[in-house]
Write an enzyme that holds these catalytic residues in place. Structure first.
Site, PDB file in Angstrom:
ATOM      1  N   LYS A  11     -21.964 -31.705  -0.107  1.00  0.00           N
ATOM      2  CA  LYS A  11     -22.902 -32.655  -0.708  1.00  0.00           C
ATOM      3  C   LYS A  11     -23.761 -33.317   0.377  1.00  0.00           C
ATOM      4  O   LYS A  11     -23.442 -33.234   1.577  1.00  0.00           O
ATOM      5  CB  LYS A  11     -22.101 -33.695  -1.504  1.00  0.00           C
ATOM      6  CG  LYS A  11     -21.335 -33.093  -2.700  1.00  0.00           C
ATOM      7  CD  LYS A  11     -20.548 -34.162  -3.441  1.00  0.00           C
ATOM      8  CE  LYS A  11     -19.809 -33.596  -4.632  1.00  0.00           C
ATOM      9  NZ  LYS A  11     -19.051 -34.647  -5.357  1.00  0.00           N
ATOM     10  N   TYR A  51     -24.070 -30.763 -13.265  1.00  0.00           N
ATOM     11  CA  TYR A  51     -23.133 -31.813 -13.681  1.00  0.00           C
ATOM     12  C   TYR A  51     -23.227 -32.109 -15.175  1.00  0.00           C
ATOM     13  O   TYR A  51     -22.868 -33.200 -15.609  1.00  0.00           O
ATOM     14  CB  TYR A  51     -23.373 -33.080 -12.858  1.00  0.00           C
ATOM     15  CG  TYR A  51     -22.710 -33.055 -11.494  1.00  0.00           C
ATOM     16  CD1 TYR A  51     -21.337 -32.793 -11.351  1.00  0.00           C
ATOM     17  CD2 TYR A  51     -23.438 -33.296 -10.334  1.00  0.00           C
ATOM     18  CE1 TYR A  51     -20.728 -32.766 -10.102  1.00  0.00           C
ATOM     19  CE2 TYR A  51     -22.820 -33.282  -9.078  1.00  0.00           C
ATOM     20  CZ  TYR A  51     -21.469 -33.019  -8.978  1.00  0.00           C
ATOM     21  OH  TYR A  51     -20.858 -33.000  -7.737  1.00  0.00           O
ATOM     22  N   PHE A  59     -21.314 -43.084 -14.604  1.00  0.00           N
ATOM     23  CA  PHE A  59     -21.745 -42.837 -13.222  1.00  0.00           C
ATOM     24  C   PHE A  59     -22.762 -41.698 -13.106  1.00  0.00           C
ATOM     25  O   PHE A  59     -23.218 -41.386 -12.002  1.00  0.00           O
ATOM     26  CB  PHE A  59     -20.538 -42.554 -12.313  1.00  0.00           C
ATOM     27  CG  PHE A  59     -19.705 -41.353 -12.735  1.00  0.00           C
ATOM     28  CD1 PHE A  59     -20.073 -40.062 -12.396  1.00  0.00           C
ATOM     29  CD2 PHE A  59     -18.538 -41.533 -13.469  1.00  0.00           C
ATOM     30  CE1 PHE A  59     -19.322 -38.962 -12.776  1.00  0.00           C
ATOM     31  CE2 PHE A  59     -17.769 -40.428 -13.852  1.00  0.00           C
ATOM     32  CZ  PHE A  59     -18.166 -39.140 -13.515  1.00  0.00           C
ATOM     33  N   ARG A  87      -9.773 -25.818  -4.114  1.00  0.00           N
ATOM     34  CA  ARG A  87      -9.510 -27.175  -4.633  1.00  0.00           C
ATOM     35  C   ARG A  87      -8.420 -27.860  -3.808  1.00  0.00           C
ATOM     36  O   ARG A  87      -8.489 -29.064  -3.567  1.00  0.00           O
ATOM     37  CB  ARG A  87      -9.086 -27.119  -6.109  1.00  0.00           C
ATOM     38  CG  ARG A  87     -10.166 -26.684  -7.072  1.00  0.00           C
ATOM     39  CD  ARG A  87     -11.214 -27.731  -7.350  1.00  0.00           C
ATOM     40  NE  ARG A  87     -10.749 -28.873  -8.096  1.00  0.00           N
ATOM     41  CZ  ARG A  87     -11.566 -29.781  -8.644  1.00  0.00           C
ATOM     42  NH1 ARG A  87     -12.888 -29.657  -8.525  1.00  0.00           N
ATOM     43  NH2 ARG A  87     -11.092 -30.816  -9.282  1.00  0.00           N
ATOM     44  N   THR A  93     -10.271 -36.270  -6.109  1.00  0.00           N
ATOM     45  CA  THR A  93     -11.660 -36.748  -6.166  1.00  0.00           C
ATOM     46  C   THR A  93     -11.952 -37.952  -5.271  1.00  0.00           C
ATOM     47  O   THR A  93     -12.994 -38.000  -4.617  1.00  0.00           O
ATOM     48  CB  THR A  93     -12.037 -37.065  -7.632  1.00  0.00           C
ATOM     49  OG1 THR A  93     -11.719 -35.925  -8.434  1.00  0.00           O
ATOM     50  CG2 THR A  93     -13.518 -37.381  -7.772  1.00  0.00           C
ATOM     51  N   ARG A 104     -11.478 -34.221   1.701  1.00  0.00           N
ATOM     52  CA  ARG A 104     -11.750 -35.582   1.237  1.00  0.00           C
ATOM     53  C   ARG A 104     -10.770 -36.586   1.845  1.00  0.00           C
ATOM     54  O   ARG A 104     -11.136 -37.713   2.169  1.00  0.00           O
ATOM     55  CB  ARG A 104     -11.704 -35.629  -0.284  1.00  0.00           C
ATOM     56  CG  ARG A 104     -12.901 -34.937  -0.935  1.00  0.00           C
ATOM     57  CD  ARG A 104     -12.677 -34.739  -2.416  1.00  0.00           C
ATOM     58  NE  ARG A 104     -13.868 -34.267  -3.125  1.00  0.00           N
ATOM     59  CZ  ARG A 104     -13.842 -33.830  -4.379  1.00  0.00           C
ATOM     60  NH1 ARG A 104     -12.696 -33.801  -5.054  1.00  0.00           N
ATOM     61  NH2 ARG A 104     -14.959 -33.431  -4.963  1.00  0.00           N
ATOM     62  N   ASN A 114     -18.002 -38.071  -1.812  1.00  0.00           N
ATOM     63  CA  ASN A 114     -16.732 -37.401  -1.476  1.00  0.00           C
ATOM     64  C   ASN A 114     -16.961 -36.007  -0.888  1.00  0.00           C
ATOM     65  O   ASN A 114     -16.099 -35.137  -0.978  1.00  0.00           O
ATOM     66  CB  ASN A 114     -15.804 -37.379  -2.684  1.00  0.00           C
ATOM     67  CG  ASN A 114     -16.412 -36.631  -3.858  1.00  0.00           C
ATOM     68  OD1 ASN A 114     -17.507 -36.082  -3.757  1.00  0.00           O
ATOM     69  ND2 ASN A 114     -15.693 -36.585  -4.964  1.00  0.00           N
ATOM     70  N   HIS A 117     -18.139 -30.426  -3.426  1.00  0.00           N
ATOM     71  CA  HIS A 117     -17.844 -30.009  -4.801  1.00  0.00           C
ATOM     72  C   HIS A 117     -17.185 -28.641  -4.737  1.00  0.00           C
ATOM     73  O   HIS A 117     -17.542 -27.814  -3.894  1.00  0.00           O
ATOM     74  CB  HIS A 117     -19.137 -29.908  -5.618  1.00  0.00           C
ATOM     75  CG  HIS A 117     -18.947 -29.155  -6.897  1.00  0.00           C
ATOM     76  ND1 HIS A 117     -18.509 -29.758  -8.056  1.00  0.00           N
ATOM     77  CD2 HIS A 117     -19.065 -27.824  -7.188  1.00  0.00           C
ATOM     78  CE1 HIS A 117     -18.386 -28.831  -9.004  1.00  0.00           C
ATOM     79  NE2 HIS A 117     -18.720 -27.647  -8.510  1.00  0.00           N
ATOM     80  N   GLU A 128     -21.342 -21.814 -12.396  1.00  0.00           N
ATOM     81  CA  GLU A 128     -21.907 -22.464 -11.202  1.00  0.00           C
ATOM     82  C   GLU A 128     -22.448 -21.437 -10.202  1.00  0.00           C
ATOM     83  O   GLU A 128     -23.485 -21.654  -9.582  1.00  0.00           O
ATOM     84  CB  GLU A 128     -20.845 -23.339 -10.547  1.00  0.00           C
ATOM     85  CG  GLU A 128     -20.472 -24.557 -11.401  1.00  0.00           C
ATOM     86  CD  GLU A 128     -19.286 -25.341 -10.868  1.00  0.00           C
ATOM     87  OE1 GLU A 128     -18.926 -26.340 -11.507  1.00  0.00           O
ATOM     88  OE2 GLU A 128     -18.713 -24.962  -9.821  1.00  0.00           O
TER      89      GLU A 128
HETATM   90  P1  IDP Z   1     -14.263 -33.399  -8.786  1.00  0.00           P
HETATM   91  O1  IDP Z   1     -15.479 -33.318  -7.912  1.00  0.00           O
HETATM   92  O2  IDP Z   1     -13.023 -33.721  -7.997  1.00  0.00           O
HETATM   93  O3  IDP Z   1     -14.081 -32.170  -9.661  1.00  0.00           O
HETATM   94  P2  IDP Z   1     -15.130 -34.795 -11.195  1.00  0.00           P
HETATM   95  O4  IDP Z   1     -14.252 -35.697 -12.019  1.00  0.00           O
HETATM   96  O5  IDP Z   1     -15.491 -33.479 -11.776  1.00  0.00           O
HETATM   97  O6  IDP Z   1     -14.458 -34.649  -9.752  1.00  0.00           O
HETATM   98  O7  IDP Z   1     -16.459 -35.625 -10.890  1.00  0.00           O
HETATM   99  C1  IDP Z   1     -17.586 -34.980 -10.338  1.00  0.00           C
HETATM  100  C2  IDP Z   1     -18.163 -35.872  -9.256  1.00  0.00           C
HETATM  101  O8  IDP Z   1     -18.684 -37.063  -9.855  1.00  0.00           O
HETATM  102  C3  IDP Z   1     -17.131 -36.354  -8.229  1.00  0.00           C
HETATM  103  O9  IDP Z   1     -16.911 -35.418  -7.199  1.00  0.00           O
HETATM  104  C4  IDP Z   1     -17.784 -37.619  -7.717  1.00  0.00           C
HETATM  105  O10 IDP Z   1     -18.794 -37.330  -6.728  1.00  0.00           O
HETATM  106  C5  IDP Z   1     -18.462 -38.167  -8.979  1.00  0.00           C
HETATM  107  N1  IDP Z   1     -17.612 -39.135  -9.674  1.00  0.00           N
HETATM  108  C6  IDP Z   1     -16.546 -38.872 -10.460  1.00  0.00           C
HETATM  109  N2  IDP Z   1     -16.010 -40.002 -10.967  1.00  0.00           N
HETATM  110  C7  IDP Z   1     -16.768 -41.016 -10.470  1.00  0.00           C
HETATM  111  C8  IDP Z   1     -16.723 -42.444 -10.609  1.00  0.00           C
HETATM  112  O11 IDP Z   1     -15.871 -43.009 -11.308  1.00  0.00           O
HETATM  113  N3  IDP Z   1     -17.684 -43.135  -9.936  1.00  0.00           N
HETATM  114  C9  IDP Z   1     -18.654 -42.550  -9.182  1.00  0.00           C
HETATM  115  N4  IDP Z   1     -18.725 -41.209  -9.025  1.00  0.00           N
HETATM  116  C10 IDP Z   1     -17.804 -40.452  -9.652  1.00  0.00           C
HETATM  117 MG    MG Z   2     -15.192 -31.499 -11.287  1.00  0.00          MG
END
Ligand code: IDP
Ligand code: MG
Length: 151
Positions: A11, A51, A59, A87, A93, A104, A114, A117, A128
């Site tokens: 990212k 997304y 968010f 993963r 996350t 991370r 973070n 992706h 994707e």
């Molecule tokens: P992942 O990347 O671990 O699969 P997901 O739940 O799919 O996590 O969320 C996608 C992305 O959205 C996360 O990597 C993060 O950058 C962002 N994100 C997820 N939850 C939050 C939140 O509660 N606040 C702000 N950003 C979030």
């Molecule tokens: Mg995800």
């Protein structure tokens, strides 16, 4: 065991923090084979599509702004069970609680920023990969691949 491809994005925070080499190095050393890689400035439409599953989340606007805020690196890797392997390397996350030793966990201290992706299932990986690599990936054999598989 099954060979899979997974889509990874380093990212914009990972690019800005000069962690591209560090992150790619971890993927390579694990034994994953790079089959696609490019620097991309994502626009709003691409970010929304990537997304889409989060479109209703509070968010989502911040996530779109973040992921389009600068260049990112899109990577496709191939390997045995590559989706779950990646993963596990990426970690959970939220960087604050992600396990040390994961990307991370070692470099992140935020939920939003973070660093990376990674596809979470074969179906999302397929979607994707075709979104970020519409012309396909490059299938090649790494010279040490036969040293990686002794199952
Ligand atoms: P992942 O990347 O671990 O699969 P997901 O739940 O799919 O996590 O969320 C996608 C992305 O959205 C996360 O990597 C993060 O950058 C962002 N994100 C997820 N939850 C939050 C939140 O509660 N606040 C702000 N950003 C979030
Ligand atoms: Mg995800």
């Amino acid at each position: 065991m099954a060979t899979q491809q997974s889509l990874i994005l380093i990212k914009p925070d990972g690019v800005q923090r000069s962690l591209v080499g560090e992150i790619i190095s971890r993927l390579e050393r694990k034994g994953l084979v790079l089959v696609g890689m490019k620097l991309v400035q994502a626009d709003d439409a691409l970010a929304r599509e990537h997304y889409a599953v989060h479109a209703e989340r509070p968010f989502f606007p911040a996530l779109l702004k973040f992921i389009t805020s600068g260049p990112l690196v899109a990577i496709a890797v191939r390997g045995d069970e590559a989706i779950s392997v990646v993963r596990n390397i990426v970690g959970t996350t939220d960087g604050r609680s992600a396990a040390p030793g994961t990307i991370r966990g070692d470099f992140g201290i935020s939920m939003g920023a973070n660093l990376i992706h990674a596809s979470d299932a074969p179906e999302t990986a397929e979607t994707e990969l075709s979104l970020w690599f519409p012309d396909g990936t490059i299938d090649w054999t790494r010279c040490n691949e036969n040293w990686l598989d002794a199952d």
